[in-house]
Design an enzyme around this catalytic site. Structure first.
Site: not given
Lengths: 317, 317
Positions: A232, A263, A234, A281
């Protein structure tokens, strides 16, 4: 007239409403500011709101000659060239801890969902396989949480909240962090030792240049074939290719990921796997954490325009 | 020669291995014993292993004239006609608490996954909608866990473990149970009062004839439009049609269900909903809880054949 703020990254409109009530917003929405607004307008900009993950170096800062404050919406600030900001006398603020509970909740959810194989189970019911009694090797009983060794990599505010949640599931909790804290969890002096000990590794470290790819094939192998990785923090912290390989050849059992290397791209090799749980995310993405993050942004802006130090300044800036 | 045991319900083979090492098993696998085995073989059967949810009345007991013990694999025994067993002098055993941690874990997982809309989120990543930045109203920030009021219906061993897990998520916990306990949670004298107070209702009550459909349209309406229902008890406790209606017209926000009214059937109207998380009754389905349940079954059988009282006897039998 209200002060002008440049919105540097792309944000959903709903997240900007409270800023628009106080300031005049120039929304570059992730595009190059000089392409969006005339130079004389940019010349008057003294503060910007950005997302911590958006790259922002000296060259971008120089598009805004009056820039005095870079305010990150959220906890992270890894996209900001802090040295370049310091050189130009630009203060950098963020929203420390504002989303810690929400992110820790997602970590716990991904951990449980990976251990109990929730996506496969949900699909087993929805597809009709359950009523059809279709055999599914993925639905065989697996080790659950009780007695599991959960290793937390990084024991900042979020890591500590994850540890408290994990402990409630009758697990043993250990951690590796640069700092050793007075907490009731096993301390390990390095990531290798933590990975040797635990079967669930939760990545909660603050990402930076020194953490790139640090969760690599060797660390994954140390978790063992019942191993679960939860990230959780990066995407950059994990060697994503090594993770896909470890999940594919069953070096580890599963993963729960809220963050990815590039992302919003998640590799096809990852999204095709049944033994992973994937979220886009959204760790800090709750109403209460957005309100708390906005509170930090507004407090930083108010202080800055009043000529005071930022109340939520990035440490060391 | 080892004692003979009739396996009354259908069980996966892996769950019977330890019993087969100690006893001679006649596996009816959910079919009528008299169709599977000759009468003289059944006449010698003194003990059976069954699943608590499988109906087992006096007529079935009379197929086994020597029957002295009905041993349920698991906590539940709601399928057993206890009066009929008592009348025939048959002892009834189960596996109390053996799967409590695993079931409480699933409850917490379903709660978090419903609150954070995990199935939609996972699909958003896998489908490519995230990388394509496809707008999704289901992905807008919602209220998270922090500060939520979580109501537990039934505070037995599983309910208490759910309460402990829910509290770790910075929530307020309340409960309604026939008995008021000395626990640090708000007590409510009835289900209506609990539903008025909480927005997340977790059903952990032991199911019986008096709980059928007790979570009805009125209770659901009291949770409010942010309401979440989690059920890990039995499908019979919820009026399933009312639940589908409340989820469809947004009287409540979501549900996490491990149990259904007519398993393994889950209504199409339910499986088509995006705001639900569904698992195929696998709450107690971990390696460690199966081992613990098997320990109870074996201890009950050993005592029975030694002429001693069952150590894990159903209360009141």
């Amino acid at each position: 007239m209200p002060d002008k703020i440049l919105i540097y990254s792309r944000f959903p409109k709903a997240e900007l409403v409270r800023f628009g009530e106080r300031y005049m917003l120039l929304n570059a929405a992730g595009k190059r500011p000089t392409e969006m607004f005339p130079a004389d307008e940019l010349a008057g900009i003294r503060a910007i709101i950005t997302a911590g993950g958006t790259p922002l170096g000296g060259e971008a800062m120089d598009m805004l000659p009056s820039l005095g404050a870079i305010i990150c919406y959220g906890t992270g600030y890894e996209g900001i060239d802090l040295a370049a900001a310091a050189k130009r006398g630009i203060a950098v603020g963020h929203s420390p801890g504002a989303n810690a509970s929400s992110v820790a909740d997602i970590a716990a959810m991904l951990m449980l969902a990976a251990v109990r194989r929730l996506p496969v189970a949900d699909n087993y019911v929805r597809s009709g396989d359950w009523v059809g009694r279709v055999p599914s090797p993925m639905m065989r009983p697996q080790a659950g949480m009780r007695g599991r060794k959960v290793g937390i990599f990084g024991l900042g505010e979020i890591g500590r909240k994850i540890a408290a949640r994990a402990a409630a599931f009758e697990t043993e909790v250990g951690y590796f962090s640069r700092t050793r804290y007075d907490v009731p969890y096993h301390y390990f002096p390095n990531l290798e030792a933590l990975a040797d000990w635990c079967s669930i590794l939760v990545i909660a470290v603050r990402a930076g240049t020194e953490t790139v790819g640090i969760v690599n094939a060797d660390i994954l192998r140390r978790l063992g074939n019942g191993g679960i990785v939860v990230n959780i923090s990066r995407g950059s912290v994990v060697d994503e290719a090594a993770l896909v390989a470890a999940l594919t050849d069953h070096t580890i059992a599963g993963a729960g990921l809220d963050v990815f290397a590039r992302e919003p791209h998640a590799p096809d090799a990852l999204t095709a796997l049944p033994n992973v749980v994937l979220t886009p995310h959204l760790g800090g993405h709750t109403l209460e954490s957005h309100v708390a993050m906005q509170d930090c942004v507004l407090a930083n802006l108010e202080a800055f325009f009043a000529g005071k130090p930022l109340p939520y300044r990035v440490k060391g800036t």
